[in-house]
Design a protein around this motif. Structure first.
Motif, PDB file in Angstrom:
ATOM      1  N   ALA A 257      31.478  46.549  47.345  1.00  0.00           N
ATOM      2  CA  ALA A 257      32.170  47.252  48.430  1.00  0.00           C
ATOM      3  C   ALA A 257      33.529  46.623  48.712  1.00  0.00           C
ATOM      4  O   ALA A 257      34.528  47.333  48.952  1.00  0.00           O
ATOM      5  CB  ALA A 257      31.307  47.233  49.690  1.00  0.00           C
ATOM      6  N   VAL A 258      33.588  45.291  48.654  1.00  0.00           N
ATOM      7  CA  VAL A 258      34.848  44.586  48.890  1.00  0.00           C
ATOM      8  C   VAL A 258      35.876  44.951  47.821  1.00  0.00           C
ATOM      9  O   VAL A 258      37.067  45.162  48.119  1.00  0.00           O
ATOM     10  CB  VAL A 258      34.603  43.060  48.916  1.00  0.00           C
ATOM     11  CG1 VAL A 258      35.932  42.312  48.818  1.00  0.00           C
ATOM     12  CG2 VAL A 258      33.879  42.669  50.193  1.00  0.00           C
ATOM     13  N   ILE A 259      35.449  45.021  46.559  1.00  0.00           N
ATOM     14  CA  ILE A 259      36.370  45.361  45.469  1.00  0.00           C
ATOM     15  C   ILE A 259      36.966  46.753  45.678  1.00  0.00           C
ATOM     16  O   ILE A 259      38.167  46.970  45.474  1.00  0.00           O
ATOM     17  CB  ILE A 259      35.641  45.276  44.113  1.00  0.00           C
ATOM     18  CG1 ILE A 259      35.280  43.811  43.800  1.00  0.00           C
ATOM     19  CG2 ILE A 259      36.499  45.855  42.997  1.00  0.00           C
ATOM     20  CD1 ILE A 259      34.440  43.647  42.562  1.00  0.00           C
ATOM     21  N   VAL A 260      36.132  47.695  46.110  1.00  0.00           N
ATOM     22  CA  VAL A 260      36.615  49.059  46.347  1.00  0.00           C
ATOM     23  C   VAL A 260      37.665  49.070  47.457  1.00  0.00           C
ATOM     24  O   VAL A 260      38.755  49.658  47.309  1.00  0.00           O
ATOM     25  CB  VAL A 260      35.440  49.995  46.711  1.00  0.00           C
ATOM     26  CG1 VAL A 260      35.972  51.362  47.139  1.00  0.00           C
ATOM     27  CG2 VAL A 260      34.495  50.140  45.530  1.00  0.00           C
ATOM     28  N   PHE A 261      37.374  48.395  48.588  1.00  0.00           N
ATOM     29  CA  PHE A 261      38.342  48.358  49.688  1.00  0.00           C
ATOM     30  C   PHE A 261      39.602  47.591  49.297  1.00  0.00           C
ATOM     31  O   PHE A 261      40.712  47.951  49.710  1.00  0.00           O
ATOM     32  CB  PHE A 261      37.701  47.718  50.927  1.00  0.00           C
ATOM     33  CG  PHE A 261      36.781  48.638  51.672  1.00  0.00           C
ATOM     34  CD1 PHE A 261      37.286  49.692  52.415  1.00  0.00           C
ATOM     35  CD2 PHE A 261      35.410  48.459  51.642  1.00  0.00           C
ATOM     36  CE1 PHE A 261      36.445  50.542  53.121  1.00  0.00           C
ATOM     37  CE2 PHE A 261      34.559  49.306  52.334  1.00  0.00           C
ATOM     38  CZ  PHE A 261      35.077  50.360  53.077  1.00  0.00           C
ATOM     39  N   ALA A 262      39.444  46.536  48.504  1.00  0.00           N
ATOM     40  CA  ALA A 262      40.601  45.748  48.074  1.00  0.00           C
ATOM     41  C   ALA A 262      41.530  46.568  47.187  1.00  0.00           C
ATOM     42  O   ALA A 262      42.755  46.449  47.275  1.00  0.00           O
ATOM     43  CB  ALA A 262      40.130  44.498  47.336  1.00  0.00           C
ATOM     44  N   GLN A 263      40.946  47.389  46.326  1.00  0.00           N
ATOM     45  CA  GLN A 263      41.765  48.242  45.467  1.00  0.00           C
ATOM     46  C   GLN A 263      42.607  49.213  46.297  1.00  0.00           C
ATOM     47  O   GLN A 263      43.775  49.476  45.980  1.00  0.00           O
ATOM     48  CB  GLN A 263      40.867  49.023  44.496  1.00  0.00           C
ATOM     49  CG  GLN A 263      41.601  50.005  43.597  1.00  0.00           C
ATOM     50  CD  GLN A 263      42.660  49.326  42.756  1.00  0.00           C
ATOM     51  OE1 GLN A 263      42.468  48.185  42.333  1.00  0.00           O
ATOM     52  NE2 GLN A 263      43.777  50.000  42.528  1.00  0.00           N
ATOM     53  N   GLY A 274      47.546  37.954  43.744  1.00  0.00           N
ATOM     54  CA  GLY A 274      47.010  36.600  43.903  1.00  0.00           C
ATOM     55  C   GLY A 274      46.002  36.512  45.029  1.00  0.00           C
ATOM     56  O   GLY A 274      44.952  35.882  44.895  1.00  0.00           O
ATOM     57  N   ASP A 275      46.315  37.166  46.168  1.00  0.00           N
ATOM     58  CA  ASP A 275      45.371  37.176  47.291  1.00  0.00           C
ATOM     59  C   ASP A 275      44.100  37.929  46.923  1.00  0.00           C
ATOM     60  O   ASP A 275      42.991  37.543  47.328  1.00  0.00           O
ATOM     61  CB  ASP A 275      46.020  37.831  48.512  1.00  0.00           C
ATOM     62  CG  ASP A 275      47.073  36.953  49.153  1.00  0.00           C
ATOM     63  OD1 ASP A 275      47.051  35.735  48.887  1.00  0.00           O
ATOM     64  OD2 ASP A 275      47.915  37.478  49.901  1.00  0.00           O
ATOM     65  N   PHE A 276      44.272  39.012  46.149  1.00  0.00           N
ATOM     66  CA  PHE A 276      43.091  39.776  45.722  1.00  0.00           C
ATOM     67  C   PHE A 276      42.182  38.921  44.832  1.00  0.00           C
ATOM     68  O   PHE A 276      40.961  38.892  45.029  1.00  0.00           O
ATOM     69  CB  PHE A 276      43.536  41.036  44.970  1.00  0.00           C
ATOM     70  CG  PHE A 276      42.395  41.772  44.318  1.00  0.00           C
ATOM     71  CD1 PHE A 276      41.483  42.488  45.078  1.00  0.00           C
ATOM     72  CD2 PHE A 276      42.225  41.735  42.938  1.00  0.00           C
ATOM     73  CE1 PHE A 276      40.426  43.163  44.484  1.00  0.00           C
ATOM     74  CE2 PHE A 276      41.172  42.403  42.336  1.00  0.00           C
ATOM     75  CZ  PHE A 276      40.279  43.116  43.100  1.00  0.00           C
ATOM     76  N   ILE A 277      42.777  38.224  43.867  1.00  0.00           N
ATOM     77  CA  ILE A 277      41.983  37.364  42.969  1.00  0.00           C
ATOM     78  C   ILE A 277      41.320  36.247  43.758  1.00  0.00           C
ATOM     79  O   ILE A 277      40.153  35.898  43.521  1.00  0.00           O
ATOM     80  CB  ILE A 277      42.877  36.797  41.847  1.00  0.00           C
ATOM     81  CG1 ILE A 277      43.358  37.941  40.942  1.00  0.00           C
ATOM     82  CG2 ILE A 277      42.119  35.753  41.021  1.00  0.00           C
ATOM     83  CD1 ILE A 277      44.349  37.508  39.895  1.00  0.00           C
ATOM     84  N   THR A 278      42.055  35.684  44.719  1.00  0.00           N
ATOM     85  CA  THR A 278      41.472  34.635  45.565  1.00  0.00           C
ATOM     86  C   THR A 278      40.285  35.173  46.346  1.00  0.00           C
ATOM     87  O   THR A 278      39.227  34.531  46.426  1.00  0.00           O
ATOM     88  CB  THR A 278      42.522  34.094  46.549  1.00  0.00           C
ATOM     89  OG1 THR A 278      43.634  33.579  45.819  1.00  0.00           O
ATOM     90  CG2 THR A 278      41.932  32.982  47.398  1.00  0.00           C
ATOM     91  N   PHE A 279      40.460  36.356  46.919  1.00  0.00           N
ATOM     92  CA  PHE A 279      39.389  36.949  47.723  1.00  0.00           C
ATOM     93  C   PHE A 279      38.162  37.237  46.867  1.00  0.00           C
ATOM     94  O   PHE A 279      37.028  36.957  47.274  1.00  0.00           O
ATOM     95  CB  PHE A 279      39.882  38.241  48.383  1.00  0.00           C
ATOM     96  CG  PHE A 279      39.039  38.684  49.547  1.00  0.00           C
ATOM     97  CD1 PHE A 279      39.312  38.244  50.828  1.00  0.00           C
ATOM     98  CD2 PHE A 279      37.951  39.521  49.348  1.00  0.00           C
ATOM     99  CE1 PHE A 279      38.536  38.641  51.894  1.00  0.00           C
ATOM    100  CE2 PHE A 279      37.164  39.920  50.415  1.00  0.00           C
ATOM    101  CZ  PHE A 279      37.455  39.476  51.693  1.00  0.00           C
ATOM    102  N   MET A 283      34.389  35.719  47.152  1.00  0.00           N
ATOM    103  CA  MET A 283      33.181  36.542  47.200  1.00  0.00           C
ATOM    104  C   MET A 283      32.178  36.130  46.114  1.00  0.00           C
ATOM    105  O   MET A 283      30.962  36.175  46.318  1.00  0.00           O
ATOM    106  CB  MET A 283      33.542  38.022  47.039  1.00  0.00           C
ATOM    107  CG  MET A 283      34.312  38.625  48.192  1.00  0.00           C
ATOM    108  SD  MET A 283      33.441  38.555  49.780  1.00  0.00           S
ATOM    109  CE  MET A 283      34.265  37.150  50.559  1.00  0.00           C
ATOM    110  N   ALA A 284      32.711  35.733  44.945  1.00  0.00           N
ATOM    111  CA  ALA A 284      31.818  35.274  43.871  1.00  0.00           C
ATOM    112  C   ALA A 284      31.232  33.907  44.201  1.00  0.00           C
ATOM    113  O   ALA A 284      30.059  33.631  43.922  1.00  0.00           O
ATOM    114  CB  ALA A 284      32.579  35.228  42.547  1.00  0.00           C
TER     115      ALA A 284
END
Length: 327
Positions: A257-263, A274-279, A283-284
């Protein structure tokens, strides 16, 4: 858990500095992990950017190496002091149980199996020792989780709120499986003490067994009892093993769900790569402290089952000594 801490504390009181130190180093491990996560964004936004300089890359890599170097003594003393305190506490409680054996009245042994006493001093204390490890884990891993989620909240509070939605469900899973593991563990410990008693009778009664040609009977009796013990053991194992993938499944759903909202946010240019990869990295990474928190919760519940048997034995009244000493 607090009752377990209350009972364990007198055993580890002389090692309180080590226990407290272990907990503090556990917090240090959590902060180091948070520092490592905080460097992921700069590595992609600045260190690996076409405009970055060698000085930028070396400074970021240097910070990573420094955190890894600090982690060496922090992690060593955290786990070493934990194991030291845990093993010494178990030595002390075994000594208390063995000393208690010498003081309780002989009538106690007419109603209590020898295997119960042996199982208490060996098996129950070993499981009880894991409770100390579980308590320290329940300090270290939630702090790690708070650090990771705190930094995730700093990056994007909206995406972080999505992850908070799983916390009530996680608490339900921990409570539900913890209670059932404790109940099944009590059955396992009782069966194990009975099997210890059967083994003792089988070894100590060899003269009678051979004199009356009871070898086949004793083999079949032990085999059937061991099968019952196995069945109880597997019931507890089902609860333990089912809880782990269930926790991972819930976490994976949240991550998806986080990946979908992040996209959506990246498409709207409200979040950098960079912030997306960090986030996503956070999460991982939170799966590990969640899984270990679940393990710590299960260990504490197992220890509580063993704790009942240990302290029930220690509360048996000593044999009265009406004798007097003459000078």
């Amino acid at each position: 858990m607090f009752e377990t801490i209350k009972n364990i504390w007198p055993l580890i009181h002389r090692h309180r500095l080590r226990v407290i130190g272990s907990m503090l180093f556990g917090v240090g491990m959590a902060l180091i992990k948070g520092g490592q996560v905080a460097l992921i964004g700069p590595l992609f936004n600045k260190g690996l950017s076409p405009d970055s300089t060698m000085e930028d890359i070396l400074s970021l890599v240097g910070l990573l190496c420094l955190l890894a170097l600090i982690n060496l003594p922090v992690r060593f003393f955290h786990f070493y002091w934990m194991e030291y305190s845990m093993n010494d506490a178990i030595c002390e409680i075994r000594t208390k149980i063995y000393s208690k054996i010498q003081d309780i009245p002989i009538s106690f042994y007419t109603t209590t199996k020898q295997g119960d006493v042996i199982s208490t001093i060996l098996n129950d204390t070993m499981i009880y020792s894991q409770g100390i490890s579980g308590i320290i884990t329940m300090v270290r891993e939630p702090v790690t989780l708070i650090v990771l989620l705190g930094y995730a909240f700093y990056i994007d509070w909206q995406l972080t709120l999505v992850t908070f939605a799983i916390l009530p469900l996680m608490l339900f899973v921990f409570t539900f499986f913890g209670k059932r593991v404790r109940a099944h563990q009590e059955d396992v410990q009782r069966r194990l003490s009975d099997m210890t008693h059967i083994i003792g009778e089988g070894v100590g009664g060899q003269k009678i067994i051979k004199a009356f040609n009871l070898q086949d009977y004793t083999r079949n009796f032990f085999k059937s009892y061991q099968r019952e013990f196995f069945d109880f053991q597997m019931k507890a194992e089902v609860m333990r093993q089912f809880s782990h993938p269930l926790v991972e499944f819930i976490t994976t759903l949240t991550l998806s769900a986080v990946i979908v909202f992040a996209q959506i946010k990246i498409s709207g240019s409200s979040m950098s790569t960079g912030d997306f990869i960090t986030f996503i990295g956070i999460m991982a990474m939170i799966q590990d402290p969640i899984r270990k928190t679940n393990d710590g919760n299960l260990k504490i519940n197992q220890a509580q089952a063993a704790e009942k048997r240990i302290f029930k034995f220690l509360k048996v009244e000593n044999e009265a000594d009406p004798g007097t000493q003459e000078n």
